[in-house]
Write a protein that holds these residues in place. Structure first.
Motif, PDB file in Angstrom:
ATOM      1  N   SER A 109       0.805  -1.229   0.000  1.00  0.00           N
ATOM      2  CA  SER A 109       0.000   0.000   0.000  1.00  0.00           C
ATOM      3  C   SER A 109       0.833   1.272   0.000  1.00  0.00           C
ATOM      4  O   SER A 109       0.323   2.346  -0.336  1.00  0.00           O
ATOM      5  CB  SER A 109      -0.929   0.010   1.220  1.00  0.00           C
ATOM      6  N   ARG A 113      -0.152   5.211  -1.098  1.00  0.00           N
ATOM      7  CA  ARG A 113      -0.181   6.293  -0.111  1.00  0.00           C
ATOM      8  C   ARG A 113       0.712   7.448  -0.562  1.00  0.00           C
ATOM      9  O   ARG A 113       0.303   8.614  -0.507  1.00  0.00           O
ATOM     10  CB  ARG A 113       0.299   5.777   1.251  1.00  0.00           C
ATOM     11  N   PHE A 116      -0.927   9.327  -3.385  1.00  0.00           N
ATOM     12  CA  PHE A 116      -1.946  10.269  -2.923  1.00  0.00           C
ATOM     13  C   PHE A 116      -1.302  11.516  -2.325  1.00  0.00           C
ATOM     14  O   PHE A 116      -1.768  12.636  -2.580  1.00  0.00           O
ATOM     15  CB  PHE A 116      -2.859   9.614  -1.887  1.00  0.00           C
ATOM     16  N   GLU A 117      -0.250  11.351  -1.557  1.00  0.00           N
ATOM     17  CA  GLU A 117       0.418  12.517  -0.977  1.00  0.00           C
ATOM     18  C   GLU A 117       0.950  13.439  -2.057  1.00  0.00           C
ATOM     19  O   GLU A 117       0.954  14.663  -1.889  1.00  0.00           O
ATOM     20  CB  GLU A 117       1.548  12.053  -0.057  1.00  0.00           C
ATOM     21  N   THR A 186      -7.266  10.577   5.752  1.00  0.00           N
ATOM     22  CA  THR A 186      -6.799   9.534   6.652  1.00  0.00           C
ATOM     23  C   THR A 186      -7.934   8.547   6.872  1.00  0.00           C
ATOM     24  O   THR A 186      -9.089   8.843   6.544  1.00  0.00           O
ATOM     25  CB  THR A 186      -6.330  10.129   7.997  1.00  0.00           C
ATOM     26  N   GLN A 327      -4.568  -0.611   0.550  1.00  0.00           N
ATOM     27  CA  GLN A 327      -4.094  -0.277  -0.789  1.00  0.00           C
ATOM     28  C   GLN A 327      -5.221   0.275  -1.646  1.00  0.00           C
ATOM     29  O   GLN A 327      -5.073   1.282  -2.355  1.00  0.00           O
ATOM     30  CB  GLN A 327      -3.490  -1.518  -1.438  1.00  0.00           C
ATOM     31  N   TRP A 330      -6.376   3.928  -0.616  1.00  0.00           N
ATOM     32  CA  TRP A 330      -5.482   4.966  -1.144  1.00  0.00           C
ATOM     33  C   TRP A 330      -5.687   5.137  -2.654  1.00  0.00           C
ATOM     34  O   TRP A 330      -5.667   6.267  -3.169  1.00  0.00           O
ATOM     35  CB  TRP A 330      -4.027   4.619  -0.841  1.00  0.00           C
ATOM     36  N   CYS A 334      -6.836   8.463  -4.761  1.00  0.00           N
ATOM     37  CA  CYS A 334      -6.059   8.958  -5.902  1.00  0.00           C
ATOM     38  C   CYS A 334      -6.936   9.149  -7.137  1.00  0.00           C
ATOM     39  O   CYS A 334      -6.824  10.163  -7.851  1.00  0.00           O
ATOM     40  CB  CYS A 334      -4.922   7.989  -6.232  1.00  0.00           C
TER      41      CYS A 334
END
Length: 371
Positions: A109, A113, A116-117, A186, A327, A330, A334
């Motif tokens: 995952s 993550r 997405f960040e 989150t 996974q 996230w 996205c």
């Protein structure tokens, strides 16, 4: 289809599905994925039939093509990639389901993550009126619950009640008004309190913003912590304010303190009352604040916008073990962000700016938020 709890007809493959894959690759370019793979440490150490880059695209495609089963999604992805690259590479047959499962587990995952960040952050231009209120960038905080398929492993997420059929994951996010782009997100098991999840999102708050939040998402401690970030607050009140009434102002609002922070209480017909740290009624008229709150971004509406018929109280995930659920969530975030970016690109050029090269370069969401 996996995760629905009942048999469903599998739709036929469509040309538009291949086009969707092309759009996905355009919005999430290979250069961005390569950066994500490097940062997350999941680079392939040998040549594989299912390299990390392809696996990430596949997990994203699972969310984009939610009405197709696993095998169909892989075939559509491979055909779409070949079609987009003008047939430079073709796959004689799609990988088996077991090979796909092993590849997803190998990638994990973290890359999703990190992706997405990289993608998260406001999309509206600094001067866009739909994303601003009296010079403040408008943000909304909201949460939802996603059902996950019932399995022995997924039971670790917990059930929200004795009568609940499926385990649930709670997801919270902060979104920019106007563009509805996600600034931060989150999630946790159903046992994690909403206010705990909301507290994690205080990290994205900065001066020059106005955050709208529902009653269940904040507590006196969160109010104090949020106020220290310099952001202004517009909160739905679950009941009477925490201290005795203060001065009644000319517009019918009144001053009070909540958790030691000065607030102004704004009565509304629909919701009883709101509380805001914008204590000057001239700068922030009560009617404007009530209208802004009533039209704020909500998570369930966001999921329905992504896929008509989806909602936050139905089984929308497929994965049957917790690692793959994480996974998939996230990836879902996205895909949502990518679709918002596509909407912005199709809108007026002065309304939104989508700078995906900056995401690949690692620019932080908080830096863009301060613009």
């Amino acid at each position: 289809m996996a995760g629905t709890g009942r048999m469903m007809a599998v739709p036929a493959e469509r040309l538009t599905d291949r086009v969707s894959i092309g759009v996905l690759v355009s919005l999430v370019p290979v250069s961005l994925l390569d950066e994500v793979i490097r940062v997350s440490g999941c680079a392939d150490r040998r040549r594989r039939a299912l390299p990390a880059r392809l696996v990430i695209y596949y997990v994203l495609a699972l969310c984009l093509l939610a009405d197709h089963n696993y095998d169909q999604v892989m075939r559509i992805l491979l055909d779409g990639l070949s079609w987009r690259s003008r047939g430079s590479r073709a796959w004689e047959r799609a990988p088996s389901a077991s090979a796909i499962s092993r590849a997803r587990a190998r990638v994990g995952s973290d890359p999703l993550r990190v992706l997405f960040e990289r993608m998260a952050g406001p999309l509206a231009e600094p001067g866009a009126p739909v994303a601003r209120y009296r010079g403040l960038r408008l943000l909304s905080l909201d949460g939802t619950a996603l059902d996950v398929p019932e399995s022995e492993e997924n039971s670790a997420f917990g059930y929200p009640g004795d009568a609940a059929r499926f385990p649930q994951v709670r997801v919270f996010a902060v979104a920019e008004e106007g563009s509805h782009a996600l600034v931060d997100a989150t999630f946790g098991s159903s046992a994690v309190a909403e206010r705990v999840l909301a507290g994690r999102l205080l990290r994205c708050l900065r001066p020059g913003t106005l955050l709208a939040a529902p009653a269940g998402a904040w507590s006196p401690d969160l109010v104090r912590r949020a106020a220290r970030t310099g952001t202004d607050l517009l909160l739905e009140l679950p009941g009477p304010p925490g201290s005795s009434a203060g001065d009644v102002l000319a517009d019918g609002t009144r001053l009070c303190e909540i958790a030691g922070v000065p607030f102004r209480v704004v009565p509304t017909l629909a919701r009883g009352a709101l509380a805001t740290t914008l204590t000057d009624p001239v700068r922030a008229p009560a009617a404007e604040l009530a209208a802004r709150y009533a039209g704020r971004w909500t998570f369930d509406d966001a999921l329905t916008w992504m896929r008509p018929g989806w909602h936050g109280r139905g089984t929308v995930l497929r994965s049957r073990n917790p690692d793959m659920v994480v996974q998939e969530i996230w990836a879902l975030l996205c895909v949502y962000q990518a679709m918002r970016a596509l909407t912005c690109q199709a809108g007026p050029s002065r309304w939104c700016a989508c700078r995906w090269a900056e995401f690949a370069a690692g620019e932080s969401p908080t830096k863009r938020l301060s613009q």
